[in-house]
Design a protein around this motif. Structure first.
Motif, PDB file in Angstrom:
ATOM      1  N   VAL A 171       0.845  -1.204   0.000  1.00 34.18           N
ATOM      2  CA  VAL A 171       0.000   0.000   0.000  1.00 34.18           C
ATOM      3  C   VAL A 171       0.877   1.250   0.000  1.00 34.18           C
ATOM      4  CG1 VAL A 171      -1.657   1.356   1.346  1.00 34.18           C
ATOM      5  CG2 VAL A 171      -1.988  -1.110   1.058  1.00 34.18           C
ATOM      6  N   ASN A 172       1.916   1.275   0.820  1.00 25.91           N
ATOM      7  CA  ASN A 172       2.799   2.450   0.874  1.00 25.91           C
ATOM      8  C   ASN A 172       3.554   2.645  -0.434  1.00 25.91           C
ATOM      9  OD1 ASN A 172       2.031   3.203   3.469  1.00 25.91           O
ATOM     10  ND2 ASN A 172       3.499   1.817   4.407  1.00 25.91           N
ATOM     11  N   THR A 173       3.904   1.543  -1.100  1.00 33.75           N
ATOM     12  CA  THR A 173       4.547   1.649  -2.412  1.00 33.75           C
ATOM     13  C   THR A 173       3.563   2.209  -3.436  1.00 33.75           C
ATOM     14  OG1 THR A 173       6.022  -0.194  -1.881  1.00 33.75           O
ATOM     15  CG2 THR A 173       5.766   0.365  -4.218  1.00 33.75           C
ATOM     16  N   LEU A 174       2.328   1.766  -3.400  1.00 27.64           N
ATOM     17  CA  LEU A 174       1.292   2.315  -4.285  1.00 27.64           C
ATOM     18  C   LEU A 174       1.124   3.812  -4.037  1.00 27.64           C
ATOM     19  CD1 LEU A 174      -1.107   2.040  -6.298  1.00 27.64           C
ATOM     20  CD2 LEU A 174      -2.536   1.585  -4.280  1.00 27.64           C
ATOM     21  N   HIS A 175       1.023   4.214  -2.776  1.00 26.05           N
ATOM     22  CA  HIS A 175       0.848   5.635  -2.463  1.00 26.05           C
ATOM     23  C   HIS A 175       2.057   6.462  -2.906  1.00 26.05           C
ATOM     24  CE1 HIS A 175      -2.451   4.581   0.660  1.00 26.05           C
ATOM     25  NE2 HIS A 175      -2.901   4.584  -0.586  1.00 26.05           N
ATOM     26  N   PHE A 176       3.259   5.897  -2.792  1.00 30.79           N
ATOM     27  CA  PHE A 176       4.446   6.560  -3.323  1.00 30.79           C
ATOM     28  C   PHE A 176       4.306   6.741  -4.834  1.00 30.79           C
ATOM     29  CE2 PHE A 176       8.370   5.920  -5.687  1.00 30.79           C
ATOM     30  CZ  PHE A 176       9.125   7.006  -5.267  1.00 30.79           C
TER      31      PHE A 176
ATOM     32  N   LEU B 227      -7.552  -5.184  -1.147  1.00 36.08           N
ATOM     33  CA  LEU B 227      -8.722  -5.039  -0.279  1.00 36.08           C
ATOM     34  C   LEU B 227      -8.682  -3.721   0.492  1.00 36.08           C
ATOM     35  CD1 LEU B 227      -8.975  -8.673   1.149  1.00 36.08           C
ATOM     36  CD2 LEU B 227     -10.526  -7.566  -0.490  1.00 36.08           C
ATOM     37  N   ARG B 228      -7.496  -3.258   0.813  1.00 37.80           N
ATOM     38  CA  ARG B 228      -7.347  -2.016   1.591  1.00 37.80           C
ATOM     39  C   ARG B 228      -7.517  -0.761   0.743  1.00 37.80           C
ATOM     40  NH1 ARG B 228      -2.162  -3.418   5.475  1.00 37.80           N
ATOM     41  NH2 ARG B 228      -3.005  -5.374   6.274  1.00 37.80           N
ATOM     42  N   VAL B 229      -7.097  -0.833  -0.523  1.00 36.13           N
ATOM     43  CA  VAL B 229      -7.095   0.389  -1.338  1.00 36.13           C
ATOM     44  C   VAL B 229      -8.272   0.485  -2.298  1.00 36.13           C
ATOM     45  CG1 VAL B 229      -4.603   0.676  -1.144  1.00 36.13           C
ATOM     46  CG2 VAL B 229      -5.548  -0.575  -3.104  1.00 36.13           C
ATOM     47  N   GLY B 230      -8.996  -0.606  -2.497  1.00 36.84           N
ATOM     48  CA  GLY B 230     -10.208  -0.592  -3.316  1.00 36.84           C
ATOM     49  C   GLY B 230     -10.048   0.099  -4.652  1.00 36.84           C
ATOM     50  N   GLY B 231     -10.767   1.200  -4.841  1.00 38.59           N
ATOM     51  CA  GLY B 231     -10.820   1.910  -6.108  1.00 38.59           C
ATOM     52  C   GLY B 231      -9.555   2.646  -6.508  1.00 38.59           C
ATOM     53  N   GLU B 232      -8.505   2.595  -5.696  1.00 40.58           N
ATOM     54  CA  GLU B 232      -7.249   3.251  -6.063  1.00 40.58           C
ATOM     55  C   GLU B 232      -6.492   2.471  -7.136  1.00 40.58           C
ATOM     56  OE1 GLU B 232      -4.723   4.847  -2.867  1.00 40.58           O
ATOM     57  OE2 GLU B 232      -6.344   4.280  -1.497  1.00 40.58           O
ATOM     58  N   ILE B 233      -6.892   1.220  -7.370  1.00 39.44           N
ATOM     59  CA  ILE B 233      -6.218   0.399  -8.381  1.00 39.44           C
ATOM     60  C   ILE B 233      -7.238  -0.078  -9.414  1.00 39.44           C
ATOM     61  CG2 ILE B 233      -4.326  -0.342  -6.886  1.00 39.44           C
ATOM     62  CD1 ILE B 233      -5.861  -2.997  -6.524  1.00 39.44           C
ATOM     63  N   ASN B 234      -6.720  -0.401 -10.595  1.00 40.40           N
ATOM     64  CA  ASN B 234      -7.570  -0.886 -11.674  1.00 40.40           C
ATOM     65  C   ASN B 234      -7.514  -2.392 -11.835  1.00 40.40           C
ATOM     66  OD1 ASN B 234      -6.517   1.951 -12.431  1.00 40.40           O
ATOM     67  ND2 ASN B 234      -8.517   1.721 -13.387  1.00 40.40           N
ATOM     68  N   GLY B 235      -6.531  -3.033 -11.230  1.00 44.88           N
ATOM     69  CA  GLY B 235      -6.439  -4.476 -11.352  1.00 44.88           C
ATOM     70  C   GLY B 235      -5.288  -5.047 -10.563  1.00 44.88           C
ATOM     71  N   ILE B 236      -5.377  -6.357 -10.347  1.00 46.52           N
ATOM     72  CA  ILE B 236      -4.339  -7.108  -9.639  1.00 46.52           C
ATOM     73  C   ILE B 236      -4.023  -8.338 -10.475  1.00 46.52           C
ATOM     74  CG2 ILE B 236      -3.723  -8.385  -7.555  1.00 46.52           C
ATOM     75  CD1 ILE B 236      -5.862  -6.780  -6.059  1.00 46.52           C
ATOM     76  N   CYS B 237      -2.746  -8.587 -10.675  1.00 45.68           N
ATOM     77  CA  CYS B 237      -2.295  -9.809 -11.335  1.00 45.68           C
ATOM     78  C   CYS B 237      -1.515 -10.610 -10.310  1.00 45.68           C
ATOM     79  CB  CYS B 237      -1.407  -9.465 -12.537  1.00 45.68           C
ATOM     80  SG  CYS B 237      -0.659 -10.902 -13.317  1.00 45.68           S
TER      81      CYS B 237
END
Length: 186
Positions: free
Chosen positions: A136-141, A170-180
């Motif tokens: 999550v912190n890497t995504l926010h960075f 699950l924590r960031v929900g709509g902040e991402i468009n997909g997970i592989c």
């Protein structure tokens, strides 16, 4: 930010047995030839060159080692993939994928989780929750990068990294468009 050269080392040999056969020598044993295991060099192609920058990302009370890979194009914003290694891995696990994505127009942040690679902390002090925090912190960075299309963010993880991406998703929900997830083991 310190720019580093592309990490694509195009060397042959190696493999799991350092280019040696499973029997250790690759020659004959009792008149039979033992096959030799080799690793073929991978040519990473795409229409774009890439720039790679080594960064440190704050996560909880440690700094995580990461590499940002960006395509060299006229675009101002790029989709961004967060690359997460598996159990006891490091950002080295996804060097080729980062280059492939970059050469094909997708930026990435390739991270070593706490206690892995050159990241701070001890691996044994982490657990699934803290590893998901690292993702999550890497995504926010990544969302703070000038080149990031924040409406086009993805998580990619293999093995335990896939599980960590799912938990982070699950924590960031709509902040991402997909997970592989590749072989999301626990």
């Amino acid at each position: 930010l310190t720019a580093i050269p592309a990490l694509a080392e195009q060397s042959g040999g190696g493999g799991q047995n350092g280019g040696q056969s499973a029997g250790g020598g690759g020659g004959s044993a009792g008149g039979q030839t033992t096959p030799t295991r080799t690793t073929m060099p991978i040519e990473i192609t795409g229409p774009y060159e890439v720039e790679q920058t080594s960064v440190s990302i704050a996560s909880r009370d440690v700094m995580l080692d990461a590499v940002v890979t960006v395509p060299v194009t006229d675009a101002e914003k790029y989709p961004v993939a967060i690359l997460v290694h598996g159990f006891l891995g490091s950002l080295r696990n996804f060097e080729d994928l980062a280059l492939f994505l970059g050469k094909n127009g997708i930026a990435s942040v390739n991270v070593s989780l706490m206690g892995s690679g050159n990241s701070e902390g001890l691996y044994e002090d982490s657990d699934f929750d803290t590893q998901a925090d690292d993702v999550v912190n890497t995504l926010h960075f990544a969302q703070t990068l000038d080149i990031a299309d924040v409406n086009n963010m993805f998580l990619i993880g293999e093995s335990q990294g896939g599980f960590n991406c799912a938990m982070a998703g699950l924590r960031v929900g709509g902040e991402i468009n997909g997970i592989c997830v590749w072989d999301p083991g626990v």
